[in-house]
Design a protein around this motif. Structure first.
Motif, short mmCIF file in Angstrom:
data_model
loop_
_atom_site.label_atom_id
_atom_site.label_comp_id
_atom_site.label_asym_id
_atom_site.label_seq_id
_atom_site.Cartn_x
_atom_site.Cartn_y
_atom_site.Cartn_z
N HIS A 153 -55.78 58.15 40.48
CA HIS A 153 -57.06 58.53 41.06
C HIS A 153 -57.04 58.40 42.59
O HIS A 153 -57.68 59.19 43.29
CB HIS A 153 -58.18 57.66 40.48
N LEU A 154 -56.30 57.43 43.09
CA LEU A 154 -56.17 57.30 44.54
C LEU A 154 -55.45 58.51 45.11
O LEU A 154 -55.88 59.09 46.12
CB LEU A 154 -55.39 56.02 44.89
N GLU A 155 -54.36 58.92 44.48
CA GLU A 155 -53.65 60.11 44.96
C GLU A 155 -54.55 61.34 44.88
O GLU A 155 -54.59 62.17 45.81
CB GLU A 155 -52.38 60.35 44.14
N ASN A 156 -55.28 61.48 43.78
CA ASN A 156 -56.20 62.62 43.63
C ASN A 156 -57.21 62.66 44.76
O ASN A 156 -57.52 63.72 45.31
CB ASN A 156 -56.93 62.53 42.29
N ALA A 157 -57.76 61.50 45.10
CA ALA A 157 -58.78 61.43 46.15
C ALA A 157 -58.20 61.79 47.51
O ALA A 157 -58.83 62.50 48.31
CB ALA A 157 -59.38 60.03 46.19
N LEU A 158 -56.98 61.32 47.79
CA LEU A 158 -56.33 61.64 49.07
C LEU A 158 -56.01 63.13 49.16
O LEU A 158 -56.15 63.74 50.22
CB LEU A 158 -55.06 60.81 49.22
N LYS A 159 -55.59 63.72 48.05
CA LYS A 159 -55.32 65.15 48.02
C LYS A 159 -56.61 65.95 48.23
O LYS A 159 -56.64 66.94 48.95
CB LYS A 159 -54.69 65.55 46.69
N ALA A 160 -57.68 65.50 47.57
CA ALA A 160 -58.95 66.22 47.64
C ALA A 160 -59.52 66.20 49.06
O ALA A 160 -60.14 67.18 49.50
CB ALA A 160 -59.95 65.60 46.66
N TYR A 161 -59.33 65.10 49.76
CA TYR A 161 -59.90 64.98 51.11
C TYR A 161 -58.99 65.58 52.18
O TYR A 161 -59.43 65.80 53.31
CB TYR A 161 -60.16 63.51 51.45
N LEU A 162 -57.75 65.88 51.84
CA LEU A 162 -56.78 66.35 52.84
C LEU A 162 -57.24 67.58 53.61
O LEU A 162 -57.09 67.62 54.85
CB LEU A 162 -55.43 66.61 52.16
N PRO A 163 -57.80 68.63 52.97
CA PRO A 163 -58.27 69.79 53.75
C PRO A 163 -59.34 69.41 54.78
O PRO A 163 -59.34 69.92 55.91
CB PRO A 163 -58.85 70.72 52.67
N THR A 164 -60.23 68.51 54.39
CA THR A 164 -61.26 68.05 55.34
C THR A 164 -60.63 67.24 56.47
O THR A 164 -61.01 67.39 57.63
CB THR A 164 -62.31 67.18 54.61
N ALA A 165 -59.67 66.40 56.13
CA ALA A 165 -58.97 65.61 57.14
C ALA A 165 -58.27 66.50 58.14
O ALA A 165 -58.33 66.27 59.36
CB ALA A 165 -57.96 64.68 56.46
N ALA A 166 -57.61 67.55 57.64
CA ALA A 166 -56.91 68.49 58.53
C ALA A 166 -57.90 69.24 59.42
O ALA A 166 -57.64 69.45 60.62
CB ALA A 166 -56.10 69.47 57.70
N LYS A 167 -59.05 69.61 58.85
CA LYS A 167 -60.06 70.33 59.62
C LYS A 167 -60.63 69.45 60.72
O LYS A 167 -60.87 69.92 61.85
CB LYS A 167 -61.18 70.79 58.68
N ARG A 168 -60.83 68.18 60.44
CA ARG A 168 -61.36 67.26 61.45
C ARG A 168 -60.39 67.11 62.64
O ARG A 168 -60.82 66.96 63.78
CB ARG A 168 -61.60 65.88 60.83
N MET A 169 -59.12 67.16 62.33
CA MET A 169 -58.12 66.99 63.39
C MET A 169 -57.84 68.29 64.14
O MET A 169 -57.41 68.27 65.29
CB MET A 169 -56.81 66.47 62.77
N ASN A 170 -58.15 69.42 63.53
CA ASN A 170 -57.76 70.71 64.08
C ASN A 170 -58.81 71.32 65.02
O ASN A 170 -59.34 72.40 64.78
CB ASN A 170 -57.45 71.69 62.95
N THR A 171 -59.10 70.60 66.08
CA THR A 171 -59.92 71.15 67.16
C THR A 171 -59.06 71.16 68.42
O THR A 171 -58.15 70.34 68.57
CB THR A 171 -61.19 70.31 67.42
#
Length: 311
Positions: free
Chosen positions: A84-102
């Motif tokens: 479940h921890l891996e699932n959560a990290l995978k699920a949030y990864l697109p948002t994490a990348a978007k936050r960094m990509n400015t």
């Protein structure tokens, strides 16, 4: 031929195909002592973890809970929690990348970045508060900072999952080892292979060994997907590191040597045990008949493998 470290790794991977069965996946019997002691404990730690892992805002707390209290969970709960921890990290990864990509954050990181810099160190060096806040959040979630294609982005730091190894079933131990290897040394970034042809073959064989050993694993589908990509690298290379020269269509000499040595060191028994090695053997025989050039016959053979080519 003298066995190299590479050969021994391949032998170990393929040996698993011959001697292990999916029975090793079962949690029962895997941790007999732990199961007896954990059964007497409350699963409150697991319930707390589950509550925290469902929300990105408390994902770092969920990780802390798992690290500090996984020994209070039953073997079944521990395995589910790590997945479940891996699932959560995978699920949030697109948002994490978007936050960094400015543009502002990318420019700020670039001004202080050196190759391999940990995200937590980058956070302490950047000049803008917004950049620091984003990196603080993502480093607390245990993402790793990577650079490729002209930009910075987060990836899951699978190396940190090794702390859970004693509590996991054999298939999940093997799975996270594979993911950590790819995370620490990516096969390719921005269309360029970052590993040599020996490692290209080795990675693919390790994925194949997992799939044949742990057919009913919860992570078999994920490894199957990784195996598909790895197999593409074996038979095609990558867009910027192709197996065949784009002008002459002649196979890379380094790849040919690596593959020939891989087959020679594996030997007939291991080749027969591996579909991938069998295909690679047939591939090299065909290439030899065609002057190591990608003729129509070679292209037809590659199509028969149902491996997606280079885009």
């Amino acid at each position: 031929m003298k066995q190299t470290t590479f050969t021994k790794k391949i032998a170990a991977s393929l040996g698993a195909i011959l001697f292990l069965t999916s029975a090793g996946i079962a949690a029962s019997g895997t941790f007999p002592n732990m199961a007896a002691s954990a059964a007497a404990k409350s699963s409150s730690s697991f319930l707390l973890f589950e509550q925290r892992v469902k929300q990105p805002s408390s994902l770092s707390l969920a990780q802390g809970t798992l690290v500090n209290r996984i020994d209070e969970m039953t073997p079944g709960e521990a395995n589910i929690a790590v997945l479940h921890l891996e699932n959560a990290l995978k699920a949030y990864l697109p948002t994490a990348a978007k936050r960094m990509n400015t543009s502002a954050i990318q420019k700020d990181i670039k001004s202080i970045y050196t190759k391999g810099m940990p995200m937590v160190l980058a956070r302490s060096k950047v000049k803008q508060l917004q950049t620091s806040m984003v990196l603080q959040d993502l480093s607390a979630m245990d993402y790793k900072l990577e650079y490729g294609g002209g930009s910075f982005y987060p990836v899951i730091q699978y190396q940190s999952f090794k702390v859970f190894k004693p509590y996991l079933t054999k298939d999940l131990q093997a799975y996270f080892e594979l993911m950590a290897a790819e995370s620490e040394q990516p096969s390719a970034v921005d269309g360029t292979l970052l590993i040599d042809w020996y490692k290209v073959a080795e990675r693919a064989l390790e994925y194949e060994a997992f799939l044949q050993t742990y057919q009913t694993s919860n992570r078999a589908a994920a490894v199957k997907e990784a195996f598909g990509v790895a197999k593409k690298y074996v038979f095609y290379g990558s867009p910027k590191t192709p197996l065949f020269d784009t002008k002459t269509q002649v196979m890379s000499e380094k790849a040919a040597i690596a593959y020939e040595n891989t087959l020679s060191e594996a030997g007939p028994e291991q080749i027969e045990a591996s579909t991938l090695l069998t295909q690679l053997d047939d591939f090299l025989v065909l290439l030899e008949k065609n002057g190591d050039t990608k003729t129509q016959a070679v292209s037809d053979y590659l199509k028969s493998l149902e491996v997606p080519g280079i885009p």
